[in-house]
Design a protein around this motif. Structure first.
Motif, PDB file in Angstrom:
ATOM      1  N   HIS A 112     -12.697   5.654  -2.936  1.00 53.98           N
ATOM      2  CA  HIS A 112     -11.729   5.289  -1.896  1.00 53.98           C
ATOM      3  C   HIS A 112     -11.106   3.928  -2.202  1.00 53.98           C
ATOM      4  O   HIS A 112      -9.887   3.751  -2.069  1.00 53.98           O
ATOM      5  N   LEU A 116      -7.208   2.795  -2.724  1.00 56.93           N
ATOM      6  CA  LEU A 116      -6.525   1.700  -2.038  1.00 56.93           C
ATOM      7  C   LEU A 116      -5.846   0.754  -3.024  1.00 56.93           C
ATOM      8  O   LEU A 116      -4.705   0.342  -2.825  1.00 56.93           O
ATOM      9  N   HIS A 119      -2.921   2.499  -4.641  1.00 54.89           N
ATOM     10  CA  HIS A 119      -1.879   2.667  -3.617  1.00 54.89           C
ATOM     11  C   HIS A 119      -1.129   1.364  -3.385  1.00 54.89           C
ATOM     12  O   HIS A 119       0.098   1.324  -3.310  1.00 54.89           O
ATOM     13  N   ASP A 120      -1.894   0.276  -3.291  1.00 53.85           N
ATOM     14  CA  ASP A 120      -1.303  -1.042  -3.043  1.00 53.85           C
ATOM     15  C   ASP A 120      -0.609  -1.598  -4.286  1.00 53.85           C
ATOM     16  O   ASP A 120       0.424  -2.257  -4.200  1.00 53.85           O
ATOM     17  N   TYR A 137      -8.331   9.314  -3.913  1.00 54.13           N
ATOM     18  CA  TYR A 137      -8.487   9.716  -2.516  1.00 54.13           C
ATOM     19  C   TYR A 137      -9.040  11.145  -2.431  1.00 54.13           C
ATOM     20  O   TYR A 137      -9.888  11.446  -1.584  1.00 54.13           O
ATOM     21  N   PRO A 147     -11.479   8.257   5.774  1.00 50.58           N
ATOM     22  CA  PRO A 147     -10.267   7.461   5.544  1.00 50.58           C
ATOM     23  C   PRO A 147      -9.466   7.918   4.329  1.00 50.58           C
ATOM     24  O   PRO A 147      -8.239   7.804   4.316  1.00 50.58           O
ATOM     25  N   SER A 148     -10.137   8.438   3.305  1.00 52.71           N
ATOM     26  CA  SER A 148      -9.415   8.945   2.137  1.00 52.71           C
ATOM     27  C   SER A 148      -8.616  10.194   2.497  1.00 52.71           C
ATOM     28  O   SER A 148      -7.486  10.377   2.037  1.00 52.71           O
ATOM     29  N   ASN A 151      -5.578   8.995   4.347  1.00 52.40           N
ATOM     30  CA  ASN A 151      -4.602   8.361   3.451  1.00 52.40           C
ATOM     31  C   ASN A 151      -3.867   9.400   2.608  1.00 52.40           C
ATOM     32  O   ASN A 151      -2.678   9.246   2.310  1.00 52.40           O
ATOM     33  N   ALA A 154      -1.162  10.777   4.732  1.00 53.24           N
ATOM     34  CA  ALA A 154      -0.027   9.850   4.792  1.00 53.24           C
ATOM     35  C   ALA A 154       0.796   9.897   3.505  1.00 53.24           C
ATOM     36  O   ALA A 154       2.031   9.842   3.546  1.00 53.24           O
ATOM     37  N   LEU A 155       0.114   9.997   2.355  1.00 51.96           N
ATOM     38  CA  LEU A 155       0.834  10.087   1.080  1.00 51.96           C
ATOM     39  C   LEU A 155       1.766  11.291   1.056  1.00 51.96           C
ATOM     40  O   LEU A 155       2.905  11.197   0.600  1.00 51.96           O
ATOM     41  N   GLN A 225     -12.240   2.754  12.080  1.00 49.66           N
ATOM     42  CA  GLN A 225     -11.980   2.962  10.661  1.00 49.66           C
ATOM     43  C   GLN A 225     -12.584   1.827   9.833  1.00 49.66           C
ATOM     44  O   GLN A 225     -12.630   0.676  10.255  1.00 49.66           O
TER      45      GLN A 225
END
Length: 230
Positions: A112, A116, A119-120, A137, A147-148, A151, A154-155, A225
């Motif tokens: 995870h 992040l 992603h960032d 993820y 949370p993965s 995410n 969201a992706l 979270q």
């Protein structure tokens, strides 16, 4: 009085803890036992609050033995600069990568965190890498890390001009999975998607069920979270 610890008891506790430290140190450096090294690092961090020494044991155990949990914790130290370790997201990425691939106790957490960082983009040479983020993820989500899953949803809602296409059906799939794993915003997003018909046929009943689930999670506090590195 009941509940009070007399001086003799405190001495015994201190002696017991000191003996544990000696035992774990022997396991780590004499017996060359990676689990003993991890126990020593946990002892130094949790009991002695000696983060500098804990960091050195984690570094030794990750670099010498490739111990997944130690690599994960060393990565977390690199994120914050804890224990005198150089604050460096690229170094953290390398540590998390080893832990993610190790399949050990902290592997899904490490995967995870890789997601992040990809992603960032701060740990990547060319900026954000959403394909890499998706890969890590997905691995963490498959391991039950809510949370993965969120995410990922969201992706796929957002998509990306560099080759990651928007896919509302996949976005709904991962929002539902996040919800199943207790992620409050996964439930909320899935509810909205069923209400609007994004990635699926409209389903008011399902939307209402998921909205109620989100409320339950929010009210119970179970939907909290995780923060980065936890």
């Amino acid at each position: 009085m009941a509940g009070l610890i007399n001086f003799e008891d405190e001495k015994e506790v201190k002696q017991f803890l000191d003996n544990l430290g000696v035992e774990y140190s022997f396991q780590c450096y004499n017996e060359k036992d990676p689990e003993g090294c991890q126990r020593l690092a946990d002892y130094l961090e949790g009991v002695k609050k000696n983060y500098d020494s804990a960091a050195q044991v984690l570094k030794h155990n990750c670099e010498t033995h490739g111990h997944g949990e130690s690599c994960y914790k060393l990565g977390a130290y690199h994120v914050t600069g804890k224990g005198g370790i150089t604050q460096c997201l690229k170094a953290a990425y390398s540590c998390f990568l080893h832990s993610c691939n190790s399949g050990g106790k902290k592997s899904v957490d490490a995967c995870h965190n890789l997601g992040l960082l990809a992603h960032d983009g701060q740990a990547m040479e060319g900026g954000p890498d959403l394909k890499a983020a998706r890969q890590y993820y997905e691995k963490a989500c498959a391991g039950g890390f809510a949370p993965s899953c969120f995410n990922l949803s969201a992706l796929f809602i957002e998509g990306n001009s560099k080759g990651l296409a928007s896919d509302m059906a996949l976005a709904l799939k991962y929002a539902n999975r996040a919800c199943e794993l207790g992620h409050v915003w996964g439930c909320a997003n899935a509810s909205r998607m069923y209400r609007l018909g994004d990635g699926t046929e409209k389903d008011e009943k399902k939307a209402e069920e998921l909205k109620n689930r989100a409320r339950e999670l929010h009210g119970s506090g179970k939907g909290r979270q995780l923060k980065f590195g936890e």
